[in-house]
Design a protein around this motif. Structure first.
Motif, mmCIF file in Angstrom:
data_model
loop_
_atom_site.group_PDB
_atom_site.id
_atom_site.type_symbol
_atom_site.label_atom_id
_atom_site.label_comp_id
_atom_site.label_asym_id
_atom_site.label_seq_id
_atom_site.Cartn_x
_atom_site.Cartn_y
_atom_site.Cartn_z
ATOM 1 N N SER A 261 0.925 -1.228 -0.013
ATOM 2 C CA SER A 261 -0.053 0.095 -0.021
ATOM 3 C C SER A 261 0.935 1.211 0.089
ATOM 4 O O SER A 261 2.162 1.309 0.500
ATOM 5 C CB SER A 261 -1.029 0.090 1.220
ATOM 6 O OG SER A 261 -1.553 -1.281 0.941
ATOM 7 N N LYS A 262 0.272 2.179 -0.198
ATOM 8 C CA LYS A 262 1.017 3.696 -0.470
ATOM 9 C C LYS A 262 0.372 4.555 0.849
ATOM 10 O O LYS A 262 -0.767 4.480 0.929
ATOM 11 C CB LYS A 262 0.601 4.475 -1.703
ATOM 12 C CG LYS A 262 1.332 3.629 -2.875
ATOM 13 C CD LYS A 262 0.998 4.540 -4.171
ATOM 14 C CE LYS A 262 1.648 3.772 -5.404
ATOM 15 N NZ LYS A 262 1.340 4.641 -6.641
ATOM 16 N N TYR A 263 1.179 5.223 1.517
ATOM 17 C CA TYR A 263 1.144 5.951 2.847
ATOM 18 C C TYR A 263 1.377 7.402 2.451
ATOM 19 O O TYR A 263 2.321 7.698 1.941
ATOM 20 C CB TYR A 263 1.867 5.511 3.859
ATOM 21 C CG TYR A 263 1.642 3.865 4.393
ATOM 22 C CD1 TYR A 263 0.702 3.809 5.483
ATOM 23 C CD2 TYR A 263 2.043 3.090 3.749
ATOM 24 C CE1 TYR A 263 0.327 2.542 6.031
ATOM 25 C CE2 TYR A 263 1.832 1.609 4.116
ATOM 26 C CZ TYR A 263 0.978 1.599 5.077
ATOM 27 O OH TYR A 263 0.446 0.154 5.563
ATOM 28 N N ALA A 264 0.433 8.312 3.044
ATOM 29 C CA ALA A 264 0.620 9.491 2.804
ATOM 30 C C ALA A 264 0.097 10.194 4.322
ATOM 31 O O ALA A 264 -0.857 10.039 4.692
ATOM 32 C CB ALA A 264 -0.368 10.282 1.842
ATOM 33 N N TRP A 265 1.152 10.846 4.982
ATOM 34 C CA TRP A 265 1.080 11.470 6.113
ATOM 35 C C TRP A 265 1.025 12.965 6.020
ATOM 36 O O TRP A 265 1.970 13.595 5.105
ATOM 37 C CB TRP A 265 2.190 11.002 7.222
ATOM 38 C CG TRP A 265 2.293 9.752 7.383
ATOM 39 C CD1 TRP A 265 2.981 8.498 6.496
ATOM 40 C CD2 TRP A 265 1.878 8.981 8.521
ATOM 41 N NE1 TRP A 265 2.890 7.495 7.374
ATOM 42 C CE2 TRP A 265 2.105 7.531 8.348
ATOM 43 C CE3 TRP A 265 1.051 9.423 9.678
ATOM 44 C CZ2 TRP A 265 1.915 6.695 9.218
ATOM 45 C CZ3 TRP A 265 0.754 8.498 10.685
ATOM 46 C CH2 TRP A 265 1.213 6.912 10.572
ATOM 47 N N THR A 266 0.129 13.607 6.793
ATOM 48 C CA THR A 266 0.334 15.127 6.892
ATOM 49 C C THR A 266 0.477 15.315 8.696
ATOM 50 O O THR A 266 -0.386 14.871 9.290
ATOM 51 C CB THR A 266 -0.893 15.872 6.362
ATOM 52 O OG1 THR A 266 -2.091 15.445 7.006
ATOM 53 C CG2 THR A 266 -1.124 15.719 5.020
ATOM 54 N N PHE A 267 1.353 16.304 8.993
ATOM 55 C CA PHE A 267 1.442 16.367 10.444
ATOM 56 C C PHE A 267 0.981 17.504 10.986
ATOM 57 O O PHE A 267 1.086 17.565 12.162
ATOM 58 C CB PHE A 267 3.239 16.266 10.588
ATOM 59 C CG PHE A 267 3.751 14.966 10.148
ATOM 60 C CD1 PHE A 267 3.499 13.685 10.578
ATOM 61 C CD2 PHE A 267 4.987 15.201 9.296
ATOM 62 C CE1 PHE A 267 4.221 12.726 10.091
ATOM 63 C CE2 PHE A 267 5.695 14.149 8.751
ATOM 64 C CZ PHE A 267 5.293 12.775 9.058
ATOM 65 N N GLY A 268 0.222 18.187 10.238
ATOM 66 C CA GLY A 268 -0.507 19.439 10.977
ATOM 67 C C GLY A 268 0.059 20.665 11.015
ATOM 68 O O GLY A 268 -0.436 21.658 11.405
ATOM 69 N N ASP A 269 1.506 20.441 10.563
ATOM 70 C CA ASP A 269 2.328 21.959 10.710
ATOM 71 C C ASP A 269 2.683 22.349 9.407
ATOM 72 O O ASP A 269 3.564 23.209 9.147
ATOM 73 C CB ASP A 269 3.462 21.801 11.446
ATOM 74 C CG ASP A 269 4.465 20.688 11.004
ATOM 75 O OD1 ASP A 269 3.912 19.936 10.101
ATOM 76 O OD2 ASP A 269 5.539 20.679 11.607
ATOM 77 N N GLY A 270 1.979 21.684 8.185
ATOM 78 C CA GLY A 270 2.449 22.255 7.082
ATOM 79 C C GLY A 270 3.231 21.248 6.498
ATOM 80 O O GLY A 270 3.761 21.471 5.073
#
Length: 629
Positions: A400-409
């Protein structure tokens, strides 16, 4: 000698019986003290068989000469009385006496107080005094008494009398405790007419709906309803409204003037003032944003967006925001959404800095197919750095492919990434897992950095702002991602070793550099948690040459501040007062003459703080600063 004074008193009695009213007698005298010796000089110097002088020096000694020098045996305060009378045929025809207080210090007091004065050309109640005392060097204090219950410590004061009359003005000069002299004279103040203290001023702003309609507001002071006012809008139109609104037919720059005339009353001078400023009328904005969208037939997460804004020929910039944190600046665009949901899409178009339009619409992305939810994850906080976190999928899938956004841009495409936050706070972390082209799930959690005593995450910097007219005056502002508890600034002229560093322990330094060149500026701070950080930056300084500086006095000021302006010929002197934020708060005009012009600005109504004066006379612009306390 007793026989002499007996003769004097017999003559005085005789005078009371035979005095002639047209005979002039004056016992007035002056004196000059040198150490313990005093030189007495009568107003009438004649000594003859018909003119007689008698002196009582207050120390048991007497004399009968005209001008005389008397030496006292010791320091002290003595009352000296001078008698003068005339006689005819042995009979006294007039007599006068005067008594003065003499202070003998035993020390030579070589100061001589004197002054001149003249009435202001524009205000009969304002008198300018010129100190002519000699010598001025060595004098430690001046004290003026204006005869109306007020006084001043200035060397050359200007005083405003509120009523007409005759006032005894005295100047006291002091060299030390044993050397003090004074000089007094009468000053006659004629009928005082109220001066013209009117200041004309206005502000303006465009209408929020119709920018070619300008609203004007009269800020002239003092202004009353009985006063007359005339507005000139710069396009050939006029009005007498107090706060008018005017619609301009064309965009452009117009010179708008307000002319105010005070209502005339007896005892006042004609009071008319005019103030002008440029008003910029911008072009009408006719843009209207609109768009349409359509999902791709084979991939419902792919949406095509087309602008239907009008008129498209004037659109200079487009900005699409797709509701998922992404954007585009193309006129027509497309976007693929990561997962299903409801999104607010906005299009903002502009034709310049002041002409824009925006429209927003809702886009629904449906759920497609069936797939496994692999987006759940755990969070592990670092024990070494409380700003660092490790994000771990609960069910990792290599396919699978993973995409994270950490909330600080920021974000990551790693399966199990680590991330260090720059600031303390709460952040929402999203993970979207793509198992196939049509299968994606998203989960989120909140992380909180909390307090951290590890100093490796703390950063420090400062911003510098230069004044527009004093490019060598710099405002420094330190900033950090942690609370700053104390600051220390060091300024060093480069190259190092050419001059000693200068250090200041204060918050957000304001510094005026005295010479051009390169300077190394450093700020060292202590933050919450005990972290100590230092940041340095090299600044290049140029000293302005196109402006002159004047000295405002007294500084600090309470009720008024003065400026001396030198002119080579008569000209209007324009004075502008700016507060510490460089906002114009007052404007005055003064008629200047060739030579020195002392300009007085009232500061009683100003709040305590620092102020800048801008003085324009002809093509010359000067600046000064003072502090109001």
């Amino acid at each position: 000698m007793k026989k002499l004074f007996a003769l004097f008193f017999i003559s005085a009695v005789t005078f009371s019986l035979y005095a002639q009213t047209d005979t002039a007698c004056d016992a007035q005298f002056s004196f000059n003290i040198t150490g313990t010796s005093v030189n007495f000089t009568p107003l009438i110097l004649t000594v003859s068989t018909t003119s007689h002088h008698y002196w009582n020096f207050g120390d048991g000694h007497i004399a009968s000469d005209g001008s005389i020098v008397h030496t006292y045996s010791s320091a002290g305060i003595y009352l000296v009385k001078h008698y003068y009378y005339k006689s005819e045929n042995g009979i006294a025809v007039c007599i006068d006496s005067i008594e003065k207080r003499i202070e003998i210090s035993g020390v030579i007091c070589d100061i001589h107080p004197a002054f001149s004065f003249e009435t202001d050309s524009t205000h009969q109640g304002v008198v300018h005094f010129k100190n002519l005392s000699t010598p001025l060097t060595g004098i430690t204090a001046f004290k003026w008494y204006f005869g109306d219950g007020t006084f001043s410590d200035d060397i050359d004061p200007a005083h405003t009398y509120t009523t007409a009359g005759t006032f005894k003005v005295c100047l006291v000069v002091q060299k030390d405790d044993s050397c003090k002299r004074y000089y007094c004279t009468d000053l006659k103040v004629a009928e005082i007419k109220t001066p013209c203290d009117l200041v004309a001023y206005f502000a303006w702003h465009p209408d929020s709906v119709s920018p070619n309609t300008i609203h004007f507001q009269n800020f002239s002071k003092p202004f009353e309803a009985v006063d007359s006012i005339t507005w000139s809008f710069g396009d050939g139109h006029y009005t007498n409204e107090i706060n008018p609104a005017h619609q301009y037919p064309l965009p452009g720059t117009y010179n708008v003037c307000i002319r105010v005339k005070k209502h005339s009353t007896p005892g006042t001078v004609d009071c008319v003032k005019e103030f002008c400023k440029q008003v910029v009328v911008k072009e009408m904005c006719t843009l209207k944003a609109d768009f349409e969208f359509e999902a791709d037939s084979s991939n419902k997460r792919l949406v095509y967006f087309n602008s239907k804004s009008t008129p498209l020929t004037t659109v200079l910039h487009s900005l699409w925001t797709f509701g998922d944190g992404t954007s585009s600046d193309l006129l027509n665009t497309h976007h693929t959404y990561a997962h299903e949901g409801s999104y607010t899409v906005c299009l903002k178009i502009s034709a310049g800095t002041s002409c824009y339009s925006q429209v927003c619409k809702t886009v629904e992305i449906p759920k497609t197919g069936s797939c496994n939810d692999l987006s759940k994850f755990n969070i592990k906080r670092s024990t070494a750095n409380c700003y660092e976190f490790k994000f771990i999928p609960i069910t990792p899938d290599p396919g699978s492919k993973y995409a994270w956004t950490f909330g600080d841009g920021t974000g990551s495409l790693n399966t199990s990434p680590s991330h260090v936050y720059a600031h303390e706070g709460k952040y929402i972390v999203f993970l979207t897992v793509y198992t196939s082209e049509n299968c994606a799930y998203t989960s989120y959690q909140v992380v909180e950095t909390g307090n951290c005593t590890d100093c490796s995450h703390v950063w420090l910097k400062f911003q510098d702002k230069r004044e527009s007219y004093y490019s060598n005056r710099i405002y420094f502002h330190a900033s950090s991602n942690a609370q700053i508890l104390s600051q220390s600034w060091t300024i060093t002229k480069l190259p190092f070793g050419t001059s000693a560093p200068i250090t200041f322990s204060q918050e957000n330094l304001v510094y005026v550099f005295s010479g051009a060149g390169d300077y190394n500026v450093c700020v060292k701070v202590k933050t919450a948690g005990g972290c100590v950080k230092e940041y340095c930056q090299v600044l290049h300084i140029e000293i302005p040459h196109s402006y002159c500086t004047l000295t405002a006095y007294p500084d600090p000021a309470m009720d008024q501040v003065n400026i001396n302006v030198q002119l080579t010929q008569s000209a209007m002197i324009h004075v502008y007062v700016f507060n510490s934020l460089n906002v114009l708060i007052r404007q005055e005009e003064h008629s200047g003459i060739a030579g020195n012009n002392k300009i007085t600005i009232g500061t009683g109504s100003l709040v305590p703080g620092w102020y800048t004066l801008k003085i324009i006379s002809g093509d010359r612009v000067c600046y000064s600063r003072f502090q109001k306390i």
